[in-house]
Design a protein around this motif. Structure first.
Motif, PDB file in Angstrom:
ATOM      1  N   UNK A 146       4.775  10.300 -19.445  1.00  0.00           N
ATOM      2  CA  UNK A 146       5.095   9.026 -18.808  1.00  0.00           C
ATOM      3  C   UNK A 146       3.822   8.233 -18.523  1.00  0.00           C
ATOM      4  N   UNK A 147       3.930   6.916 -18.636  1.00  0.00           N
ATOM      5  CA  UNK A 147       2.795   6.022 -18.444  1.00  0.00           C
ATOM      6  C   UNK A 147       2.749   5.583 -16.976  1.00  0.00           C
ATOM      7  N   UNK A 148       2.309   6.520 -16.140  1.00  0.00           N
ATOM      8  CA  UNK A 148       2.328   6.285 -14.704  1.00  0.00           C
ATOM      9  C   UNK A 148       1.454   5.089 -14.320  1.00  0.00           C
ATOM     10  N   UNK A 149       0.297   4.994 -14.980  1.00  0.00           N
ATOM     11  CA  UNK A 149      -0.677   3.973 -14.613  1.00  0.00           C
ATOM     12  C   UNK A 149      -0.089   2.569 -14.762  1.00  0.00           C
ATOM     13  N   UNK A 150       0.548   2.308 -15.906  1.00  0.00           N
ATOM     14  CA  UNK A 150       1.091   0.968 -16.118  1.00  0.00           C
ATOM     15  C   UNK A 150       2.343   0.715 -15.284  1.00  0.00           C
ATOM     16  N   UNK A 151       3.122   1.751 -15.063  1.00  0.00           N
ATOM     17  CA  UNK A 151       4.277   1.595 -14.188  1.00  0.00           C
ATOM     18  C   UNK A 151       3.818   1.166 -12.796  1.00  0.00           C
ATOM     19  N   UNK A 152       2.768   1.798 -12.336  1.00  0.00           N
ATOM     20  CA  UNK A 152       2.224   1.487 -11.027  1.00  0.00           C
ATOM     21  C   UNK A 152       1.703   0.042 -10.982  1.00  0.00           C
ATOM     22  N   UNK A 209       0.836  -1.205   0.000  1.00  0.00           N
ATOM     23  CA  UNK A 209       0.000   0.000   0.000  1.00  0.00           C
ATOM     24  C   UNK A 209       0.875   1.261   0.000  1.00  0.00           C
ATOM     25  N   UNK A 210       1.952   1.211   0.772  1.00  0.00           N
ATOM     26  CA  UNK A 210       2.847   2.375   0.827  1.00  0.00           C
ATOM     27  C   UNK A 210       3.528   2.589  -0.528  1.00  0.00           C
ATOM     28  N   UNK A 211       3.907   1.476  -1.166  1.00  0.00           N
ATOM     29  CA  UNK A 211       4.554   1.576  -2.480  1.00  0.00           C
ATOM     30  C   UNK A 211       3.593   2.202  -3.487  1.00  0.00           C
ATOM     31  N   UNK A 212       2.330   1.786  -3.434  1.00  0.00           N
ATOM     32  CA  UNK A 212       1.345   2.325  -4.363  1.00  0.00           C
ATOM     33  C   UNK A 212       1.113   3.804  -4.079  1.00  0.00           C
ATOM     34  N   UNK A 213       1.013   4.137  -2.805  1.00  0.00           N
ATOM     35  CA  UNK A 213       0.829   5.540  -2.453  1.00  0.00           C
ATOM     36  C   UNK A 213       2.001   6.389  -2.947  1.00  0.00           C
ATOM     37  N   UNK A 214       3.212   5.844  -2.808  1.00  0.00           N
ATOM     38  CA  UNK A 214       4.403   6.584  -3.245  1.00  0.00           C
ATOM     39  C   UNK A 214       4.442   6.740  -4.767  1.00  0.00           C
ATOM     40  N   UNK A 215       3.629   5.962  -5.477  1.00  0.00           N
ATOM     41  CA  UNK A 215       3.561   6.102  -6.930  1.00  0.00           C
ATOM     42  C   UNK A 215       2.348   6.922  -7.356  1.00  0.00           C
ATOM     43  N   UNK A 216       1.652   7.487  -6.387  1.00  0.00           N
ATOM     44  CA  UNK A 216       0.477   8.293  -6.702  1.00  0.00           C
ATOM     45  C   UNK A 216       0.853   9.599  -7.381  1.00  0.00           C
ATOM     46  N   UNK A 251      11.716   6.243  -5.329  1.00  0.00           N
ATOM     47  CA  UNK A 251      10.509   5.513  -4.960  1.00  0.00           C
ATOM     48  C   UNK A 251      10.720   4.633  -3.728  1.00  0.00           C
ATOM     49  N   UNK A 252      11.903   4.027  -3.618  1.00  0.00           N
ATOM     50  CA  UNK A 252      12.198   3.211  -2.441  1.00  0.00           C
ATOM     51  C   UNK A 252      12.263   4.088  -1.198  1.00  0.00           C
ATOM     52  N   UNK A 253      12.840   5.274  -1.353  1.00  0.00           N
ATOM     53  CA  UNK A 253      12.964   6.174  -0.197  1.00  0.00           C
ATOM     54  C   UNK A 253      11.576   6.595   0.290  1.00  0.00           C
ATOM     55  N   UNK A 254      10.707   6.961  -0.653  1.00  0.00           N
ATOM     56  CA  UNK A 254       9.387   7.451  -0.243  1.00  0.00           C
ATOM     57  C   UNK A 254       8.531   6.316   0.336  1.00  0.00           C
ATOM     58  N   UNK A 255       8.622   5.130  -0.268  1.00  0.00           N
ATOM     59  CA  UNK A 255       7.866   3.998   0.270  1.00  0.00           C
ATOM     60  C   UNK A 255       8.277   3.733   1.721  1.00  0.00           C
ATOM     61  N   UNK A 256       9.581   3.729   1.966  1.00  0.00           N
ATOM     62  CA  UNK A 256      10.063   3.514   3.340  1.00  0.00           C
ATOM     63  C   UNK A 256       9.572   4.631   4.253  1.00  0.00           C
ATOM     64  N   UNK A 257       9.583   5.872   3.763  1.00  0.00           N
ATOM     65  CA  UNK A 257       9.129   7.002   4.587  1.00  0.00           C
ATOM     66  C   UNK A 257       7.673   6.797   5.002  1.00  0.00           C
ATOM     67  N   UNK A 258       6.829   6.361   4.087  1.00  0.00           N
ATOM     68  CA  UNK A 258       5.428   6.108   4.435  1.00  0.00           C
ATOM     69  C   UNK A 258       5.297   4.953   5.429  1.00  0.00           C
ATOM     70  N   UNK A 259       6.022   3.880   5.140  1.00  0.00           N
ATOM     71  CA  UNK A 259       5.922   2.693   5.995  1.00  0.00           C
ATOM     72  C   UNK A 259       6.341   3.029   7.429  1.00  0.00           C
ATOM     73  N   UNK A 260       7.368   3.861   7.542  1.00  0.00           N
ATOM     74  CA  UNK A 260       7.841   4.278   8.864  1.00  0.00           C
ATOM     75  C   UNK A 260       6.839   5.217   9.518  1.00  0.00           C
TER      76      UNK A 260
END
Lengths: 487, 487
Positions: free
Chosen positions: B139-145, A146-153, A364-373
C-alpha cells in the motif's frame, strides 16, 4: 488527465472492421462526454497491445478521427481530443428506465419524508441562524489535522486499514468509557458501547433492534425530524407525546408503550430540560409498565450557564435506558461519529445489525477522534465553543429584548438555540421563505412536527454558526419581516 | 490525565453531609476503576466552585480520603489517586440486565449468522492465506497520507466538515462517473451513483430497497457470506443457485425471481468468470421474466492475466442491472468506501434510506479517496498490486504442482485467490483448525455455503496478504496436514 487504457473494449458482436470499431469507441467517448477536449489518448502502440490488434489498425483509426476533427495530434507527444471536437449532447443515460416499471420494482419506499430544509449553501447567507453546522472560525483545524496525520502513521496504519469485521477502535472505546461517560454519571464496559456513523445511525440501530410492526414507540412532539423517518421506517405503532416546559411529561406515556424516545437534557427543538424529579418519575413508569427508554443526550457539552444534570441513564438501576451520544455537535457533523451505550444483550444485536449494514465506521476516523479526545484538544474546543456561545447568547437576549421577539424555550443550561414563537397570524414557513431573500436563515417549526398538526407558529433560532456581529442586525431583519407580515 | 471536573455531580437525594458525599464520589470513582492510581484530582478550589460548596468542605473530604490512602498529596502540585488505593473489583456494570427480559425486549435478532472466521490477529500467523486484508508492504501509505492532509486543508475544510444531509462529495462522484465506470463500459450520471460505507453497505441498501417478505431473491451458492446475512435480514424468499465453472447458470434462475445477486466477473468464492454469452443470456432472461440483477463487480482491477471483460451492467440496455463497486479491495478494507450505480428511481430510494440510516459516509474519507484517485496514485497502486499478485500466483501454481494440491477454480483474469478442493475424507473445517496451530490460515468452504448443505470439501486460498517467500512453505504445510488427515 490521460484517458485510461481500460476504457477500451472490443465487442465480439460488433459488425464491421476493427478499425471502424476503434473509431466508434473514440467518437462515442467524445460524443457521450466521457472524453473531453484536451485529454490525451493512449498511444497507438499501447492501445494496440491492449486490444490485441495491429498497431497500424489503431493508427489508421486515429488518422480518420483527426480528419474528422475528433482528435488532434501534437507531433511526438501524442493524440488529444480536439478542442473543435463535436460537443456532446445533454448526457442521456444508456439505461432508460422505461422498460422497468420502477413503481413496482421498488419494494420499499424511503423517500419523501419531511426533512428540515437545510440549504447546503448556508455559508452564502449573511445571517445563518441555523443549527448543527460547524463554525469554521471556532474549530481547531490545526490539531485535528495533526491527529489525522498521526492516525495515519506507520504504527497505527495496520490496525486502521484492516477489516475489523465488527470491532471498534479500542482506544476510542476506552476514552468514551473512562472519560466521556463518567461526566454524564454513566459507568459502562467497552462491550456495552458501540461506535456508530453519527447519532442518526445510533438512533436507527436502536429502533431496528427494539421495534417491530407489533410494537409501540412513544416520542416527543415536536421532535428531531430524523427520528420520525427512523420510526416510520421501522413500521412500529407510533405515539406522539406533546412536550411542555419541562420536556416529556411521564404521565402521558401510554401503558402499552414498548420504547420511549426522549431528549431529556435539552429537548429538541424546544430546548427545555427535564427536571430530576420528572426523570425519576419517567424511570419509575418504565419499570412499572416495562418499557425501555432511548435517551438522545445530544449537546450536553454546551452547558455554560450551569453544569448539566446527570444523564437519565445515570439514574437507571434497571438497565432500561439506551444512551445515544454524538461528537458531531462539538466536533463537526461531517465527521459522522456517535455511539450507543446499553446492556450487553442489546449492544450485541445492534453490533450484528451494524455489521450487516456497514461493518464498522472507518477506522481512521475513529482513531483520529481518539487522539483528539485523549490529547485534550476536545476539552479545549468545548471550552472555546462554550465561551463563544455564551457571548452570542447574551447578544441574542438583548436583541430579542430590543426588537421584541418572543422566546418560547431557552434552555436552562445553555445549548446553541432558542425555540421562538411568532405572533398570531404569522406562518413561520412563509416567514422563513421571505427572510431567505434578505439573506436570513431560520428554521420554521413545521419540520419538527407531524404533518397533520403542523407547528406554524414556532421557529428555531440557533447561534452555533452565526458570528456575534451578525446577530443583532439579523434579529432586526426577522422583527421587521414579522411586522410587515402583520400589516 | 487529570480527572475531569464534570465527572462530579451532587445528588439532591443523597442522605448525609456534603463532605460525605464528596468522599463517596471520589472513593466510588476509584473503586469502580474509573479513577486510576496516579491520576490527578481537580483542585479543592475548582471542585468547590463546580459543586457550589465551600472550599473547606472539599479539603476536609480530600484529607479524609488521604487518611484512608485513597488519595496522596504531592504538596503544592495537588491531590492524586494513591498508588496504594484499594483495587477496583472486576468491573460490574451498574445496569444489571436482570430486571429487563432482553429475550422479549429485543424485537429483531441479528446476531448468530455464520461469518467467515477471520482472526483479527492474522498478522501474527506466518502463512496467512486469507482474503480481503491489505498487504501493508504494497500500500502507498505516503501518498494516501498526503491526500488525507490535503483534504483537511483550509480550502476543503468547509465542505468536508458540513452536514451534507444526503449528498456525496462531488469530486469523488465525478471521478467515478468519468474514470472508474467507463473502464467497465458503464456510462452513468452523478444522480445514478451513490457512495456507500463499503460494498457491504451497497448490497444491503439494494436488498432493502428491492426486497420484501413477498419477494424472491436468487443468489449464487457458494457465495459471499455477508450477502446471506443481508438477504436473511430482508426476510425475502431466498433461492440458492449452484454455480459451475462459468459462474451462475441463467437457466437455473426460476421465473418467479424478483432480484438476482451475482458476481459475474469473479465469482465469490470459486473465482470463475461468466462468459459473455452467458451474460447476454442472463440479461435476456431478466428481460423475459422481468427480474432485476444486482452485480457485485468486486476486484475487477486485479485482472493481470488478461483484460477484464466488460461489466454485466455495460451490456444492460433495459436498466435492469444495479452495479456494486468497491475501493476496499485495492485500497484497504478499513476505508469503508463503495458505491452503487443504478437507474435514478432506484438511487433516489437508496439515498433516502442511507440518509435515515447514517446520512452519508464521512466527507473527509470521500475527499481523500477523490484526491488519491485523481492524482493517479490509485492506478499506480493497482499496477503494483497486479504485479505482486502475478508473481505470487506463479509461485502458488508451482507450489500446487509440487505438493499436489487440487485447484477447483482459478480465475481466468487473475484475482487474488484460488478455490481449492481437498481429497475425499478431509473435512476442511478440521483442516483449517489444525493448520492454525502450525501458523497457517486458510478459509474453509463451509462459511460460503448454506448451513444445510455445507461445503466441507472446499477451501479458499488467497495470496493478497501473504508474502511471496511464505507461499511455498505454507503450501507444503497444507499438503502435509492433508496427508496426515488421510492416514
Amino acid at each position: 488527465m490521460p484517458i485510461a487504457l481500460e476504457t477500451f473494449f472490443l465487442d465480439p458482436a460488433f459488425e464491421g472492421t476493427l478499425q471502424q470499431q476503434i473509431q466508434q469507441m473514440v467518437a462515442g467517448g467524445i460524443l457521450s462526454g466521457r472524453f473531453r477536449p484536451g485529454e490525451k489518448l493512449p498511444s497507438s502502440r499501447k492501445l494496440a497491445t491492449h486490444l490485441g490488434v495491429s498497431r497500424i489498425t489503431v493508427t489508421l483509426a486515429y488518422n480518420e478521427l483527426m480528419a474528422d476533427d475528433y482528435l488532434s495530434s501534437a507531433g511526438r507527444s501524442g493524440y488529444f481530443v480536439s478542442e473543435n471536437a463535436p460537443e456532446p449532447p445533454q448526457l442521456s443515460p444508456r439505461s432508460s428506465s422505461d422498460t422497468v416499471d420502477w413503481t413496482r420494482a421498488i419494494g420499499n419506499r424511503f423517500s419523501g419524508n419531511l426533512q428540515i430544509e437545510k440549504p447546503l449553501d448556508w455559508r452564502k447567507y449573511k445571517y445563518p441562524f441555523i443549527y448543527g453546522q460547524v463554525d469554521p472560525s471556532l474549530f481547531d483545524r490545526q490539531n485535528w489535522r495533526l491527529c489525522a496525520v498521526r492516525a495515519l502513521g506507520q504504527r497505527d496504519f495496520d490496525s486502521l486499514t484492516a477489516d475489523q469485521v465488527d470491532r471498534d477502535d479500542p482506544q476510542l472505546l476506552e476514552f468514551i468509557a473512562r472519560n466521556t461517560l463518567p461526566r454524564r454519571g454513566i459507568l459502562a464496559k467497552p462491550e456495552e458501547i458501540l461506535i456508530t456513523v453519527g447519532a442518526q445511525n445510533a438512533l436507527w440501530l436502536a429502533a431496528q433492534v427494539l421495534l417491530t410492526q407489533r410494537r409501540t414507540a412513544a416520542h416527543e412532539n415536536p421532535c428531531y425530524p430524523g427520528l420520525r423517518s427512523i420510526l416510520h421506517q421501522s413500521r412500529c405503532h407510533r405515539i406522539e407525546i406533546p412536550v411542555d416546559g419541562d420536556g416529556l411529561p411521564p404521565n402521558l406515556v401510554p401503558p402499552e408503550t414498548d420504547v420511549v424516545f426522549t431528549t431529556p437534557s435539552h429537548q429538541c427543538p424546544t430546548a427545555s430540560t427535564m427536571p430530576i424529579s420528572r426523570r425519576k418519575e419517567l424511570l419509575r413508569r418504565a419499570s412499572e409498565d416495562d418499557f425501555l427508554i432511548v435517551e438522545d443526550d445530544y449537546e450536553f457539552e454546551m452547558s455554560f450557564l450551569k453544569p448539566p444534570s446527570p444523564a437519565l441513564k445515570s439514574l437507571d438501576d434497571d438497565g432500561r435506558v439506551i444512551y445515544v451520544g454524538s461528537f458531531s455537535k462539538s466536533l463537526f457533523p461531517g465527521l459522522r461519529l456517535g455511539y450507543l451505550v446499553g446492556p450487553e444483550p442489546f449492544i450485541r444485536e445492534a453490533r450484528a445489525l451494524r455489521s450487516a449494514v456497514l461493518r464498522h465506521p472507518p477506522g481512521h476516523m475513529q482513531r483520529t477522534a481518539a487522539y483528539f479526545l485523549s490529547l485534550g484538544h476536545y476539552d479545549a474546543l468545548v471550552r472555546r465553543l462554550r465561551n463563544a456561545f455564551h457571548d452570542r447568547r447574551r447578544i441574542m437576549d438583548s436583541a430579542f429584548a430590543e426588537y421584541g421577539l418572543t422566546v418560547a424555550g431557552a434552555g436552562a443550561f445553555g445549548g446553541s438555540s432558542y425555540w421562538m414563537r411568532a405572533p398570531d397570524g404569522v406562518d413561520t414557513k412563509e416567514l422563513g421563505d421571505r427572510l431567505r431573500h434578505r439573506s436570513v436563515l431560520i428554521e420554521p417549526g413545521a419540520a419538527f412536527c407531524e404533518s397533520t398538526s403542523r407547528e406554524y407558529k414556532h421557529y428555531r433560532l440557533a447561534y452555533s454558526s452565526i458570528g456575534a456581529a451578525q446577530i443583532t442586525p439579523g434579529v432586526a431583519l426577522i422583527a421587521a419581516e414579522i411586522e410587515q407580515m402583520l400589516r
